[in-house]
Design an enzyme around this catalytic site. Sequence first.
Site, PDB file in Angstrom:
ATOM      1  N   SER A  92       9.600  -0.870  -2.732  1.00  0.00           N
ATOM      2  CA  SER A  92       8.300  -0.674  -3.344  1.00  0.00           C
ATOM      3  C   SER A  92       7.592  -2.017  -3.551  1.00  0.00           C
ATOM      4  O   SER A  92       7.388  -2.764  -2.605  1.00  0.00           O
ATOM      5  CB  SER A  92       8.482   0.087  -4.665  1.00  0.00           C
ATOM      6  OG  SER A  92       7.257   0.459  -5.227  1.00  0.00           O
ATOM      7  N   HIS A 150       6.655   2.900   0.155  1.00  0.00           N
ATOM      8  CA  HIS A 150       6.101   4.224  -0.132  1.00  0.00           C
ATOM      9  C   HIS A 150       4.687   4.058  -0.670  1.00  0.00           C
ATOM     10  O   HIS A 150       4.222   2.946  -0.907  1.00  0.00           O
ATOM     11  CB  HIS A 150       6.977   4.992  -1.126  1.00  0.00           C
ATOM     12  CG  HIS A 150       7.033   4.370  -2.489  1.00  0.00           C
ATOM     13  ND1 HIS A 150       7.525   5.031  -3.590  1.00  0.00           N
ATOM     14  CD2 HIS A 150       6.666   3.145  -2.931  1.00  0.00           C
ATOM     15  CE1 HIS A 150       7.462   4.244  -4.657  1.00  0.00           C
ATOM     16  NE2 HIS A 150       6.939   3.101  -4.285  1.00  0.00           N
TER      17      HIS A 150
END
Length: 218
Positions: free
Chosen positions: A82, A105
Amino acid sequence: MAKLFKFDLLRRKITAFGYVGDDVEGFTEYQFNEALDNLEPGDLWLHLKSDGGSIEAGMSIYNTLHHFPGQVNVMVDTMAASMGVTVMLAGDNIQISKNGKVMIHKSATIAMGNARDFRGVAQILDLLDQQTAELYEEKTGKSADYWLGLMEKETWMGAKQAVDEGLVHSIREGTSWGREPAQEARKPIFSQRHTGELAAKLAEVQSTWQQINDYLSK
């Protein structure tokens, strides 16, 4: 509790483990700014392991490292996920351990309010995703749309795939990484500004003592 952020002045090395933007269970942009604020230009080493965290904190850390006047060497230890990927990408030379993983993501948040509020939140999330994908594009040469597709379905990569995708330069081999300088070749810890301030303070103290000695000798 073990320190999750450490700055070794002598080795010019930062260790940052945990959540981005969390000063209890991770590290913050303020810690990076404080560590690098007065460090002389030269090579820097970052030992990184992060599950992600705050987007704004991660972007701020990226900016701090990206604009640091020297080569930034990053070693990913098992995980950059992330927003940890954004911090990782500030490196000029990025290595990952053989058992390392990278995860990207789309942005996520928690919100409350009416329909208008939620539409506004969605617009902000889209903007953040676009900015992140453009950063990936800048670093890898692959289009932002390509990265948005991978972010949409949450993509995990092993070390080899991370290298193949262009996010990481190489897999760590052996016991050393980067181009860590020999002891005698390391840069000064303090900046010239601090050296000048110290010299001025010493001159002031010496002047004061001289005045005292002159007074007592009368």
